[in-house]
Write a protein that holds these residues in place. Structure first.
Motif, PDB file in Angstrom:
ATOM      1  N   TYR A 143       0.839  -1.271  -0.005  1.00  0.00           N
ATOM      2  CA  TYR A 143      -0.037   0.180   0.066  1.00  0.00           C
ATOM      3  C   TYR A 143       1.112   0.812   0.282  1.00  0.00           C
ATOM      4  CZ  TYR A 143      -3.685  -3.711   1.657  1.00  0.00           C
ATOM      5  OH  TYR A 143      -3.954  -4.718   1.925  1.00  0.00           O
ATOM      6  N   TRP A 144       0.555   1.951  -0.850  1.00  0.00           N
ATOM      7  CA  TRP A 144       1.839   2.973  -0.527  1.00  0.00           C
ATOM      8  C   TRP A 144       0.890   4.666  -0.081  1.00  0.00           C
ATOM      9  CZ3 TRP A 144       6.127   2.990  -2.966  1.00  0.00           C
ATOM     10  CH2 TRP A 144       6.349   1.532  -4.247  1.00  0.00           C
ATOM     11  N   VAL A 145       0.986   5.306   0.709  1.00  0.00           N
ATOM     12  CA  VAL A 145      -0.005   5.709   1.763  1.00  0.00           C
ATOM     13  C   VAL A 145       0.778   7.398   1.168  1.00  0.00           C
ATOM     14  CG1 VAL A 145      -1.917   6.731   3.498  1.00  0.00           C
ATOM     15  CG2 VAL A 145      -0.903   4.042   3.085  1.00  0.00           C
ATOM     16  N   HIS A 146      -0.291   8.159   1.438  1.00  0.00           N
ATOM     17  CA  HIS A 146       0.796   9.801   1.364  1.00  0.00           C
ATOM     18  C   HIS A 146      -0.111  10.317   3.076  1.00  0.00           C
ATOM     19  CE1 HIS A 146      -1.825  12.158  -1.086  1.00  0.00           C
ATOM     20  NE2 HIS A 146      -1.916  11.001  -1.485  1.00  0.00           N
ATOM     21  N   LYS A 147       0.924  11.256   3.015  1.00  0.00           N
ATOM     22  CA  LYS A 147      -0.207  12.896   3.943  1.00  0.00           C
ATOM     23  C   LYS A 147      -0.558  13.553   2.776  1.00  0.00           C
ATOM     24  CE  LYS A 147       1.085  15.319   8.150  1.00  0.00           C
ATOM     25  NZ  LYS A 147       1.505  15.506   8.705  1.00  0.00           N
ATOM     26  N   ARG A 163      -2.704   6.409  -2.136  1.00  0.00           N
ATOM     27  CA  ARG A 163      -3.942   6.292  -1.308  1.00  0.00           C
ATOM     28  C   ARG A 163      -3.878   7.695  -0.128  1.00  0.00           C
ATOM     29  NH1 ARG A 163      -6.504   0.767   0.637  1.00  0.00           N
ATOM     30  NH2 ARG A 163      -5.571   0.628  -1.532  1.00  0.00           N
ATOM     31  N   LEU A 164      -4.836   8.331  -0.331  1.00  0.00           N
ATOM     32  CA  LEU A 164      -4.818   9.081   1.218  1.00  0.00           C
ATOM     33  C   LEU A 164      -4.633   8.734   2.196  1.00  0.00           C
ATOM     34  CD1 LEU A 164      -4.270  12.437   2.276  1.00  0.00           C
ATOM     35  CD2 LEU A 164      -6.940  12.868   1.968  1.00  0.00           C
ATOM     36  N   ASP A 165      -3.985   9.294   3.347  1.00  0.00           N
ATOM     37  CA  ASP A 165      -3.945   9.340   4.882  1.00  0.00           C
ATOM     38  C   ASP A 165      -5.065   9.899   5.355  1.00  0.00           C
ATOM     39  OD1 ASP A 165      -3.190   7.429   7.373  1.00  0.00           O
ATOM     40  OD2 ASP A 165      -1.360   9.032   7.755  1.00  0.00           O
ATOM     41  N   LYS A 166      -5.942   8.659   5.575  1.00  0.00           N
ATOM     42  CA  LYS A 166      -7.138   9.300   6.449  1.00  0.00           C
ATOM     43  C   LYS A 166      -7.440   9.763   7.761  1.00  0.00           C
ATOM     44  CE  LYS A 166     -10.506   7.464   2.585  1.00  0.00           C
ATOM     45  NZ  LYS A 166     -11.223   5.999   2.463  1.00  0.00           N
ATOM     46  N   ASP A 167      -7.522  10.600   7.794  1.00  0.00           N
ATOM     47  CA  ASP A 167      -7.454  10.546   9.524  1.00  0.00           C
ATOM     48  C   ASP A 167      -6.101  10.968  10.291  1.00  0.00           C
ATOM     49  OD1 ASP A 167     -10.205  12.095   9.384  1.00  0.00           O
ATOM     50  OD2 ASP A 167     -10.940   9.853   9.231  1.00  0.00           O
ATOM     51  N   GLN A 168      -5.306  10.577   8.842  1.00  0.00           N
ATOM     52  CA  GLN A 168      -4.036  10.544   9.857  1.00  0.00           C
ATOM     53  C   GLN A 168      -3.704   9.410  10.372  1.00  0.00           C
ATOM     54  OE1 GLN A 168      -3.196  14.296  11.298  1.00  0.00           O
ATOM     55  NE2 GLN A 168      -1.242  14.496  10.613  1.00  0.00           N
ATOM     56  N   PHE A 169      -4.802   8.758   9.928  1.00  0.00           N
ATOM     57  CA  PHE A 169      -4.126   7.137  10.504  1.00  0.00           C
ATOM     58  C   PHE A 169      -3.728   6.320  10.837  1.00  0.00           C
ATOM     59  CE2 PHE A 169      -5.125   2.535  10.800  1.00  0.00           C
ATOM     60  CZ  PHE A 169      -5.892   1.840  12.105  1.00  0.00           C
ATOM     61  N   ILE A 170      -2.620   6.350   9.678  1.00  0.00           N
ATOM     62  CA  ILE A 170      -1.444   5.246   9.482  1.00  0.00           C
ATOM     63  C   ILE A 170      -0.502   6.300  10.262  1.00  0.00           C
ATOM     64  CG2 ILE A 170       0.195   4.174   7.479  1.00  0.00           C
ATOM     65  CD1 ILE A 170      -2.519   3.006   7.840  1.00  0.00           C
TER      66      ILE A 170
END
Length: 216
Positions: A143-147, A163-170
């Motif tokens: 998974y490629w996750v970005h702030k 994919r956007l890090d929703k609610d800064q979960f990751i």
């Protein structure tokens, strides 16, 4: 002191402290205990194995600077509920893969300058050859996750699904502060064990940790 560190603003790396500043600098280890400048400098040296390496972080307050060490390599274990929430966040509750790899982009900084396109080198985490080779080492989903960062176009490489890090979960779960360039974590989907590497890491480091995860 530990609670305070959660509320101060990230300023720059340890080496970026202004030499002419009149503010005092206080040094702390990974446990939040104060240490000497000399010990801090020795521990933050980059000439060490990954298991012994630290990241030097710096924070600015009104009256002083705070220098804090964080271990680059971290072993941990997610609870069943944390795993469930993670799968839900990644929209991957039905995965049959044993491992999940999360490549995390923290947003523009002095290291990545917003650039992330593949440059053809095998050690580049965005290179197609590295991604293909990684599949032969570990049974995983990546998974490629970005702030959130509107200054970066996260659609330049067609074979990478950002994919956007929703609610800064990751970020909240694995990457407490802004670590330069990129970070990654590999999670065992069956038992919750994970290894995270904070800060700039190439493909060779990911493959090294991938091999280690097979034994956890």
């Amino acid at each position: 002191m530990k609670m305070l560190l959660f509320h101060i603003i990230l300023f720059t790396s340890f080496y970026g402290f202004g030499q002419t500043s009149s503010k005092p600098i206080y040094y702390y280890d990974v446990n939040g205990d104060q240490m000497s400048k000399e010990d801090y400098s020795i521990k933050s040296s980059g000439y060490k194995s990954l298991d012994e390496r630290y990241i030097a972080l710096a924070f600015e307050k009104d009256t002083c600077y705070i220098a804090l060490l964080k271990k680059r390599k971290n072993l941990g274990k997610l609870s069943a509920s944390q795993l469930e929430n993670l799968f839900s966040n990644l929209e991957n509750s039905n995965s049959k893969k044993k491992f999940s790899i999360i490549q995390y982009h923290p947003g523009r900084d002095g290291c990545n300058n917003g650039r992330y396109k593949s440059n053809g080198h095998e050690n580049n985490i965005y290179h197609r050859g590295y991604i293909k080779k990684l599949k032969t080492i570990l049974d995983h989903n990546i998974y490629w996750v970005h702030k959130k960062d509107e200054t970066i176009k996260f659609n330049r490489i067609k074979y990478i699904d950002w994919r956007l890090d929703k609610d800064q979960f990751i970020e909240k779960l694995f990457f407490e502060y802004h670590y330069g360039c990129n970070s990654f974590v590999i999670i065992n989907n069956l038992n919750g064990n994970y290894i995270s590497i904070l800060g700039e890491s190439g493909g060779n480091t990911v493959m090294e940790i991938a091999k280690e995860m097979n034994d956890l």
